[in-house]
Every structure is written in structure tokens, then in C-alpha cells.
Design a protein around this motif. Structure first.
Motif, PDB file in Angstrom:
ATOM      1  N   SER A   2      41.249  38.398  39.992  1.00 23.51           N
ATOM      2  CA  SER A   2      42.073  38.505  38.792  1.00 23.51           C
ATOM      3  C   SER A   2      43.145  37.425  38.753  1.00 23.51           C
ATOM      4  O   SER A   2      43.433  36.868  37.685  1.00 23.51           O
ATOM      5  CB  SER A   2      42.721  39.893  38.731  1.00 23.51           C
ATOM      6  OG  SER A   2      43.561  40.004  37.605  1.00 23.51           O
ATOM      7  N   THR A   3      43.726  37.106  39.905  1.00 30.13           N
ATOM      8  CA  THR A   3      44.745  36.059  39.959  1.00 30.13           C
ATOM      9  C   THR A   3      44.175  34.725  39.503  1.00 30.13           C
ATOM     10  O   THR A   3      44.797  34.010  38.703  1.00 30.13           O
ATOM     11  CB  THR A   3      45.307  35.946  41.388  1.00 30.13           C
ATOM     12  OG1 THR A   3      45.924  37.185  41.757  1.00 30.13           O
ATOM     13  CG2 THR A   3      46.340  34.831  41.483  1.00 30.13           C
ATOM     14  N   VAL A   4      42.987  34.372  39.982  1.00 35.19           N
ATOM     15  CA  VAL A   4      42.344  33.135  39.547  1.00 35.19           C
ATOM     16  C   VAL A   4      42.088  33.169  38.039  1.00 35.19           C
ATOM     17  O   VAL A   4      42.338  32.191  37.323  1.00 35.19           O
ATOM     18  CB  VAL A   4      41.034  32.906  40.317  1.00 35.19           C
ATOM     19  CG1 VAL A   4      40.192  31.814  39.650  1.00 35.19           C
ATOM     20  CG2 VAL A   4      41.328  32.535  41.757  1.00 35.19           C
TER      21      VAL A   4
ATOM     22  N   LEU B 139      37.410  43.864  30.781  1.00 32.25           N
ATOM     23  CA  LEU B 139      36.708  43.754  32.054  1.00 32.25           C
ATOM     24  C   LEU B 139      37.697  43.856  33.216  1.00 32.25           C
ATOM     25  O   LEU B 139      37.452  44.550  34.204  1.00 32.25           O
ATOM     26  CB  LEU B 139      35.953  42.429  32.128  1.00 32.25           C
ATOM     27  CG  LEU B 139      34.781  42.265  31.153  1.00 32.25           C
ATOM     28  CD1 LEU B 139      34.346  40.816  31.100  1.00 32.25           C
ATOM     29  CD2 LEU B 139      33.606  43.157  31.558  1.00 32.25           C
ATOM     30  N   LEU B 140      38.830  43.184  33.093  1.00 29.68           N
ATOM     31  CA  LEU B 140      39.813  43.156  34.173  1.00 29.68           C
ATOM     32  C   LEU B 140      40.498  44.499  34.395  1.00 29.68           C
ATOM     33  O   LEU B 140      40.890  44.818  35.514  1.00 29.68           O
ATOM     34  CB  LEU B 140      40.866  42.076  33.900  1.00 29.68           C
ATOM     35  CG  LEU B 140      40.397  40.626  34.023  1.00 29.68           C
ATOM     36  CD1 LEU B 140      41.441  39.679  33.447  1.00 29.68           C
ATOM     37  CD2 LEU B 140      40.099  40.261  35.480  1.00 29.68           C
ATOM     38  N   ASN B 141      40.661  45.287  33.317  1.00 30.62           N
ATOM     39  CA  ASN B 141      41.367  46.571  33.490  1.00 30.62           C
ATOM     40  C   ASN B 141      40.439  47.788  33.394  1.00 30.62           C
ATOM     41  O   ASN B 141      40.912  48.916  33.293  1.00 30.62           O
ATOM     42  CB  ASN B 141      42.550  46.700  32.528  1.00 30.62           C
ATOM     43  CG  ASN B 141      42.152  46.825  31.069  1.00 30.62           C
ATOM     44  OD1 ASN B 141      40.983  47.006  30.733  1.00 30.62           O
ATOM     45  ND2 ASN B 141      43.130  46.725  30.179  1.00 30.62           N
TER      46      ASN B 141
ATOM     47  N   MET C  35      49.284  40.748  34.095  1.00 33.59           N
ATOM     48  CA  MET C  35      48.652  41.435  35.216  1.00 33.59           C
ATOM     49  C   MET C  35      49.211  42.837  35.395  1.00 33.59           C
ATOM     50  O   MET C  35      48.479  43.772  35.746  1.00 33.59           O
ATOM     51  CB  MET C  35      48.847  40.621  36.504  1.00 33.59           C
ATOM     52  CG  MET C  35      48.334  41.315  37.763  1.00 33.59           C
ATOM     53  SD  MET C  35      48.453  40.294  39.258  1.00 33.59           S
ATOM     54  CE  MET C  35      46.817  39.557  39.272  1.00 33.59           C
ATOM     55  N   THR C  36      50.506  43.020  35.155  1.00 32.23           N
ATOM     56  CA  THR C  36      51.167  44.302  35.412  1.00 32.23           C
ATOM     57  C   THR C  36      51.329  45.148  34.145  1.00 32.23           C
ATOM     58  O   THR C  36      52.035  46.155  34.166  1.00 32.23           O
ATOM     59  CB  THR C  36      52.523  44.073  36.083  1.00 32.23           C
ATOM     60  OG1 THR C  36      53.309  43.155  35.293  1.00 32.23           O
ATOM     61  CG2 THR C  36      52.354  43.492  37.485  1.00 32.23           C
TER      62      THR C  36
ATOM     63  N   LEU D  77      45.673  44.411  35.554  1.00 27.73           N
ATOM     64  CA  LEU D  77      44.563  43.469  35.610  1.00 27.73           C
ATOM     65  C   LEU D  77      44.327  43.117  37.075  1.00 27.73           C
ATOM     66  O   LEU D  77      44.930  42.197  37.629  1.00 27.73           O
ATOM     67  CB  LEU D  77      44.872  42.210  34.786  1.00 27.73           C
ATOM     68  CG  LEU D  77      45.251  42.450  33.321  1.00 27.73           C
ATOM     69  CD1 LEU D  77      45.417  41.114  32.576  1.00 27.73           C
ATOM     70  CD2 LEU D  77      44.242  43.334  32.604  1.00 27.73           C
ATOM     71  N   GLY D  78      43.500  43.931  37.728  1.00 28.91           N
ATOM     72  CA  GLY D  78      43.221  43.714  39.138  1.00 28.91           C
ATOM     73  C   GLY D  78      44.270  44.260  40.076  1.00 28.91           C
ATOM     74  O   GLY D  78      44.236  43.961  41.275  1.00 28.91           O
TER      75      GLY D  78
END
Length: 391
Positions: A100-102, A137-139, A303-304, A320-321
């Protein structure tokens, strides 16, 4: 690679130049343990002594310095070799935070849009892809089936574990095959209309990274995170079934005793959970991520940004991840992981000031409430019985 139910325990390179000195291995030498941290060994021992794990390794980091590190149990039941705190292990779904970071770095570079449909990048690859966004997809709000819910891939009964030991762990999967298995299942819900943990989502994200960059997700994680941070004990195997370096072995508990499941094909996890690491590398990664050294503020905020996890304990929510958990002393962020033989936890404060990582080779799964209780006792003491108690 984590089960659907996320309990508390299961559940840009240019930004680095000026800020990573305090995160380097040499700068992270163990500081004198605080009174609270010094008392963590009994809780770690309990994970082994009360029958849930064969080995457990953990580290606590505060303000960039190791305040406690420990190990308990046996690394190899055949030889009686003791577990060591610097051992490597499969981190399973903690891999998702790296991936997710990438992805969010690529968002910051304008190469991916979080709210773009995946069809835009992978035309024809994902059923209903025009209605599923990268964010979903990420969450885990895409509704895509989780390929690990197919008993032909992973059946957790004793009979299923025997089958996995004999043949399943050696199968080499391609991302396309894993996606096809997940896509053949009925969707859990229409995109954006619910939440369901699905490893298939991150297989697709791995495919997205390759499509956008021309490199595999492994190459991008290596180039953007592992090398810049100097995570020398973190590896991303392709097909090798081995864990490199010193490590505790993982086991299934069968009716006749322990069965070694250490070696397995990482292709069953792919971008959803194939990485191998150490507690030290994981706490350093978490500190860098939440201190803002890997993502710009806008991407870290994305992300948060969380969605509720239905029926989750501790009011856990998924970003997100990453997962946000409510502990007795505040909110903490990280991710759990589980893969045959190994369970992982990585958690810390939102400002990156404090974190802990743990690997435990859960052996006896007959009383999950008991093992959860033992895990929570360690987690609460590691993160809450200290001066840094809120995130």
C-alpha cells in the motif's frame, strides 16, 4: 495473508534524504529498558508456556530506540534450539502495508488515481473492474472474493492441514490464477457497499504496480522502501520455499504431534503476504512510515482514512493497508498477519513515536479466546505501560 476476521492480533524515496539518520540500524541500539518494558518477558513467555505457541519474538521501539527485545520458546522442536529475538519469520499480511505504501507513493507521483476504476489500468482483468476503484481494493470494499476462502486453496481443518503439508504448500500460483480463483466466487457485495477482507484485492494491486511501473511489486518495494531504509533482513521471495537466515520453525498441530510447515511456496500469498522480515526491521519500517518519511502528508492522510470493520473488536477500522485499533490507552495503527506456521503483529502510534512487532508460531489453536487473551496482555503492556501511550 490474513484470515477474514481481523481481531486485534490478526488483524517517495526523495522524502528520505534528510530524515532517516535516527532510523539507521546503528542509531537504533537498545536503550536501557524502562521499568514497564523490562516486565514484558513474562507475557511473552506465557504465549509459549500456556500452550499456544512454540516460539515468540518481540521488540518495542520508542522515539527511534529499542527499549525492549525478547524471545521465548523453541526455534526447532527436533533439536531443542532456543528461539532468538533477531530471528526471521514470514510476516504474512503485514506485507500489505508495504505494498500500500508503494501504491500511495505512485498516487503522489500522479501515476495512479485512488478513485480511478481498476479497469482503467488493467482492462478486462478484473470482473466488474469498471465499478471497482483502486481505493476499494486497498481498503477491502471491492467485494471481490477472497481466494483463500476456496477450500481447494486452503482448508484449515486437520484434514486440510494434512493436504497442505503433502501437496498444497508446494503449489506455485501465478497472480492471474489467484485472481481467477477469487473472481470465480460470488462477490460479497456490490463495490463500495460493504467490507470483507480479501487477499485477492492485493494480488490485483500487485498487478497494478507492475502495469504502471513496468516492475514487479517486489522490485518496487525493494527500491522504494527496503533499500532506502536499510532493512537488510527483509526479503521478498518469488518461488523459494525457504526462510533465509536464522529463524524459528513453524508447525501445525496434528493429532499425533507437531508437523513442520516452515517451507512453503510464497506464491500462495503474492502481494497479499509473501514477505519475510524481523521484528527490528518491522518497527523501523513503521517508524519511518508514520513519521512521514515514506509518504507525503496527503498520502499518509489517505492511508489512515478508515472504513468500519463489521463486528470488529476494539472498534477496529481499516484504512489503506493499515488497521486502526483502540487500546486502553489510545488509538494505534498497524497490521496483523497469519500464514501457516507464523502469526505477526505490527502496531504503533500515529505519530511514529512508538511501535512494537511480534512474531509467534501459534501451535495450539484449540482455544482462540485463550490465545487472544494472552496476546492482548502482551500488546497492552508493550504499548500502554509506558510514557508514550497515545497515537
Amino acid at each position: 495473508m490474513t484470515t477474514t476476521r481481523l481481531s486485534r492480533r490478526r488483524i517517495g524515496v526523495t522524502l528520505l534524504a534528510a530524515a532517516l539518520a535516527s532510523l539507521a540500524p546503528g542509531a537504533a541500539a537498545a536503550a536501557p529498558a524502562s521499568q514497564a518494558a523490562a516486565g514484558l518477558q513474562p507475557e511473552l513467555n506465557a504465549l509459549v508456556e500456556q500452550g499456544t505457541s512454540t516460539a515468540a519474538l518481540a521488540e518495542v521501539r520508542d522515539q527511534g530506540r529499542i527499549t525492549w527485545r525478547g524471545a521465548a520458546g523453541t526455534a526447532d522442536l527436533a533439536t531443542g534450539r532456543s528461539a532468538h529475538a533477531d530471528g526471521r519469520f514470514r510476516i504474512a499480511s503485514v506485507t500489505k502495508t508495504f505494498v500500500s505504501t508503494v501504491t500511495l507513493q505512485l498516487v503522489g507521483e500522479g501515476r495512479i488515481g485512488l478513485d480511478d476504476p481498476i479497469e482503467h489500468y488493467l482492462p478486462g482483468a478484473v470482473p466488474n473492474g469498471a465499478a471497482i476503484t483502486v481505493r476499494q481494493l486497498l481498503n477491502h470494499t471491492s467485494g471481490l472474493g477472497n481466494y483463500l476462502d476456496d477450500p481447494k486453496v486452503r482448508d484449515t481443518t486437520e484434514a486440510g492441514n494434512r493436504e497442505f503439508l503433502a501437496t498444497g504448500r508446494w503449489i506455485e500460483y501465478t497472480p492471474e490464477r489467484l485472481l481467477a480463483i477469487g473472481a470465480a466466487m460470488s462477490p460479497y457485495f456490490a463495490p463500495g457497499q460493504g467490507w470483507h477482507y480479501s487477499n485477492t484485492n492485493y494480488v490485483v494491486i500487485g498487478m497494478l504496480i507492475r502495469q504502471v511501473t513496468g516492475n514487479s511489486w517486489r522490485e518496487e518495494v525493494e527500491n522504494r522502501i527496503i533499500r532506502p531504509l536499510g532493512l537488510h533482513h527483509t526479503t521478498l521471495p518469488t518461488t523459494s520455499t525457504a526462510i533465509p537466515g536464522p529463524h524459528a520453525r513453524g508447525y501445525f498441530k496434528l493429532s499425533e504431534g507437531a508437523a513442520d510447515v516452515t517451507r512453503l511456496s510464497p506464491t500462495i500469498a503474492d502481494a497479499a503476504g509473501a514477505a519475510i522480515s524481523t521484528t527490528d526491521d518491522l518497527t523501523r519500517f513503521h517508524a519511518a512510515l508514520f513519521s512521514g518519511h515514506l509518504l507525503a502528508p496527503a498520502q499518509l492522510a489517505e492511508m489512515t482514512a478508515t472504513v468500519p470493520i463489521p463486528d470488529a473488536p476494539d472498534h477496529a477500522e481499516y484504512g489503506l493497508g493499515v488497521v486502526r485499533y483502540d487500546l486502553s490507552c489510545g488509538q494505534f495503527w498497524g497490521h496483523p498477519g497469519e500464514i501457516p506456521g507464523y502469526s505477526t503483529g505490527l502496531l504503533g502510534t500515529r505519530d511514529g513515536s512508538r511501535q512494537y512487532a511480534i512474531s509467534y508460531n501459534e501451535y495450539d489453536k484449540s482455544d482462540r479466546r485463550k490465545s487472544d487473551r494472552l496476546y492482548r496482555a502482551f500488546e497492552e503492556k508493550a504499548l500502554c505501560d509506558s510514557p508514550a501511550t497515545s497515537g
